[in-house]
Scaffold this motif. Sequence first.
Motif, PDB file in Angstrom:
ATOM      1  N   PHE A 160      43.610  45.102  29.113  1.00 54.28           N
ATOM      2  CA  PHE A 160      44.222  44.186  28.153  1.00 54.28           C
ATOM      3  C   PHE A 160      43.323  44.038  26.941  1.00 54.28           C
ATOM      4  CE2 PHE A 160      41.642  41.595  30.929  1.00 54.28           C
ATOM      5  CZ  PHE A 160      41.112  40.584  30.132  1.00 54.28           C
ATOM      6  N   GLU A 161      43.937  43.573  25.861  1.00 58.71           N
ATOM      7  CA  GLU A 161      43.219  43.387  24.607  1.00 58.71           C
ATOM      8  C   GLU A 161      43.415  41.959  24.124  1.00 58.71           C
ATOM      9  OE1 GLU A 161      43.408  45.096  20.069  1.00 58.71           O
ATOM     10  OE2 GLU A 161      43.776  46.493  21.720  1.00 58.71           O
ATOM     11  N   VAL A 162      42.304  41.361  23.715  1.00 62.99           N
ATOM     12  CA  VAL A 162      42.322  40.007  23.169  1.00 62.99           C
ATOM     13  C   VAL A 162      41.203  39.902  22.139  1.00 62.99           C
ATOM     14  CG1 VAL A 162      40.908  39.077  25.041  1.00 62.99           C
ATOM     15  CG2 VAL A 162      42.346  37.538  23.723  1.00 62.99           C
ATOM     16  N   ALA A 163      41.491  39.296  21.010  1.00 60.73           N
ATOM     17  CA  ALA A 163      40.515  39.096  19.934  1.00 60.73           C
ATOM     18  C   ALA A 163      39.841  40.412  19.532  1.00 60.73           C
ATOM     19  CB  ALA A 163      39.476  38.056  20.341  1.00 60.73           C
ATOM     20  N   GLY A 164      40.628  41.499  19.506  1.00 63.01           N
ATOM     21  CA  GLY A 164      40.115  42.789  19.073  1.00 63.01           C
ATOM     22  C   GLY A 164      39.219  43.490  20.083  1.00 63.01           C
ATOM     23  N   GLU A 165      39.088  42.959  21.277  1.00 64.60           N
ATOM     24  CA  GLU A 165      38.237  43.552  22.303  1.00 64.60           C
ATOM     25  C   GLU A 165      39.085  43.944  23.515  1.00 64.60           C
ATOM     26  OE1 GLU A 165      34.038  42.508  24.578  1.00 64.60           O
ATOM     27  OE2 GLU A 165      34.909  41.075  23.185  1.00 64.60           O
ATOM     28  N   GLN A 166      38.796  45.116  24.077  1.00 63.58           N
ATOM     29  CA  GLN A 166      39.530  45.584  25.255  1.00 63.58           C
ATOM     30  C   GLN A 166      38.730  45.318  26.522  1.00 63.58           C
ATOM     31  OE1 GLN A 166      40.932  49.592  25.172  1.00 63.58           O
ATOM     32  NE2 GLN A 166      41.764  49.415  23.101  1.00 63.58           N
ATOM     33  N   PHE A 167      39.455  44.966  27.571  1.00 63.62           N
ATOM     34  CA  PHE A 167      38.856  44.707  28.871  1.00 63.62           C
ATOM     35  C   PHE A 167      39.671  45.440  29.923  1.00 63.62           C
ATOM     36  CE2 PHE A 167      38.095  40.993  26.238  1.00 63.62           C
ATOM     37  CZ  PHE A 167      36.726  40.820  26.372  1.00 63.62           C
ATOM     38  N   GLU A 168      39.019  45.800  31.008  1.00 59.52           N
ATOM     39  CA  GLU A 168      39.698  46.408  32.131  1.00 59.52           C
ATOM     40  C   GLU A 168      39.210  45.714  33.393  1.00 59.52           C
ATOM     41  OE1 GLU A 168      40.031  50.797  34.105  1.00 59.52           O
ATOM     42  OE2 GLU A 168      40.112  50.660  31.908  1.00 59.52           O
ATOM     43  N   GLY A 169      40.145  45.403  34.280  1.00 65.80           N
ATOM     44  CA  GLY A 169      39.764  44.724  35.510  1.00 65.80           C
ATOM     45  C   GLY A 169      40.872  44.779  36.530  1.00 65.80           C
ATOM     46  N   TYR A 170      40.813  43.853  37.474  1.00 67.87           N
ATOM     47  CA  TYR A 170      41.760  43.785  38.591  1.00 67.87           C
ATOM     48  C   TYR A 170      42.414  42.410  38.626  1.00 67.87           C
ATOM     49  CZ  TYR A 170      39.303  47.919  40.163  1.00 67.87           C
ATOM     50  OH  TYR A 170      38.763  49.173  40.232  1.00 67.87           O
ATOM     51  N   SER A 171      43.695  42.377  38.929  1.00 70.06           N
ATOM     52  CA  SER A 171      44.361  41.084  39.111  1.00 70.06           C
ATOM     53  C   SER A 171      43.780  40.451  40.374  1.00 70.06           C
ATOM     54  CB  SER A 171      45.878  41.260  39.220  1.00 70.06           C
ATOM     55  OG  SER A 171      46.204  42.113  40.290  1.00 70.06           O
ATOM     56  N   HIS A 172      43.271  39.274  40.221  1.00 67.75           N
ATOM     57  CA  HIS A 172      42.548  38.603  41.300  1.00 67.75           C
ATOM     58  C   HIS A 172      43.405  37.516  41.953  1.00 67.75           C
ATOM     59  CE1 HIS A 172      38.999  37.320  43.429  1.00 67.75           C
ATOM     60  NE2 HIS A 172      39.064  36.116  42.905  1.00 67.75           N
ATOM     61  N   ARG A 173      44.138  36.796  41.126  1.00 70.30           N
ATOM     62  CA  ARG A 173      45.086  35.773  41.578  1.00 70.30           C
ATOM     63  C   ARG A 173      46.241  35.757  40.595  1.00 70.30           C
ATOM     64  NH1 ARG A 173      41.628  30.523  41.733  1.00 70.30           N
ATOM     65  NH2 ARG A 173      40.253  31.789  40.496  1.00 70.30           N
ATOM     66  N   LYS A 174      47.389  35.273  41.082  1.00 65.96           N
ATOM     67  CA  LYS A 174      48.560  35.235  40.201  1.00 65.96           C
ATOM     68  C   LYS A 174      49.500  34.126  40.656  1.00 65.96           C
ATOM     69  CE  LYS A 174      52.086  38.256  40.410  1.00 65.96           C
ATOM     70  NZ  LYS A 174      52.854  39.497  40.250  1.00 65.96           N
ATOM     71  N   ARG A 175      50.138  33.501  39.676  1.00 67.59           N
ATOM     72  CA  ARG A 175      51.176  32.509  39.966  1.00 67.59           C
ATOM     73  C   ARG A 175      52.326  32.743  39.003  1.00 67.59           C
ATOM     74  NH1 ARG A 175      50.987  25.918  39.768  1.00 67.59           N
ATOM     75  NH2 ARG A 175      53.196  25.680  40.076  1.00 67.59           N
ATOM     76  N   VAL A 176      53.511  32.838  39.561  1.00 67.15           N
ATOM     77  CA  VAL A 176      54.717  32.994  38.758  1.00 67.15           C
ATOM     78  C   VAL A 176      55.737  31.998  39.276  1.00 67.15           C
ATOM     79  CG1 VAL A 176      56.550  34.560  38.016  1.00 67.15           C
ATOM     80  CG2 VAL A 176      54.274  35.475  38.517  1.00 67.15           C
ATOM     81  N   ASP A 177      56.241  31.137  38.399  1.00 67.89           N
ATOM     82  CA  ASP A 177      57.349  30.259  38.769  1.00 67.89           C
ATOM     83  C   ASP A 177      58.298  30.169  37.582  1.00 67.89           C
ATOM     84  OD1 ASP A 177      56.406  28.218  37.032  1.00 67.89           O
ATOM     85  OD2 ASP A 177      55.291  27.245  38.631  1.00 67.89           O
ATOM     86  N   ASP A 178      59.249  29.261  37.648  1.00 61.06           N
ATOM     87  CA  ASP A 178      60.283  29.188  36.604  1.00 61.06           C
ATOM     88  C   ASP A 178      59.740  28.914  35.211  1.00 61.06           C
ATOM     89  OD1 ASP A 178      62.220  29.729  38.436  1.00 61.06           O
ATOM     90  OD2 ASP A 178      62.742  27.643  38.788  1.00 61.06           O
ATOM     91  N   GLY A 179      58.656  28.144  35.108  1.00 62.93           N
ATOM     92  CA  GLY A 179      58.202  27.751  33.781  1.00 62.93           C
ATOM     93  C   GLY A 179      56.795  28.165  33.427  1.00 62.93           C
ATOM     94  N   GLU A 180      56.101  28.855  34.336  1.00 60.29           N
ATOM     95  CA  GLU A 180      54.709  29.193  34.073  1.00 60.29           C
ATOM     96  C   GLU A 180      54.338  30.509  34.750  1.00 60.29           C
ATOM     97  OE1 GLU A 180      50.499  26.839  34.292  1.00 60.29           O
ATOM     98  OE2 GLU A 180      51.798  26.672  36.034  1.00 60.29           O
ATOM     99  N   LEU A 181      53.461  31.235  34.101  1.00 55.29           N
ATOM    100  CA  LEU A 181      52.940  32.481  34.635  1.00 55.29           C
ATOM    101  C   LEU A 181      51.467  32.544  34.275  1.00 55.29           C
ATOM    102  CD1 LEU A 181      52.952  35.525  35.535  1.00 55.29           C
ATOM    103  CD2 LEU A 181      53.825  36.050  33.266  1.00 55.29           C
TER     104      LEU A 181
END
Length: 101
Positions: free
Chosen positions: A23-44
């Motif tokens: 992913f890229e944020v503030a002009g910098e690229q990062f690579e990693g692993y999804s560690h935790r995740k939450r997905v519901d109707d109004g938030e991700l």
Amino acid sequence: MATCSENPAETLADLGMLERLRFEVAGEQFEGYSHRKRVDDGELWVVVQTEDDRVFRIETQWANGWLEPLVDEYDGERDTTEPVGNLSDVEALGYAAEEEA
């Protein structure tokens, strides 16, 4: 970085646990692993840990469509988060192949 044609929130929602991503944020690229995740109707949100042990939380909310995802970096020593910026791009890289011994 190749831009994905789908919405970044859709890419994040489709990630599996421990799936690699770039992913890229503030002009910098990062690579990693999804560690935790939450997905519901109004938030991700997805917590990503990089190989050099930096931890990021990528979060978005639903408001008649997914809002632009925000990225914070977690500081484990102080148990705080610092805003990094808006997510510019995200790419799911799949699972790393296990190395043969």
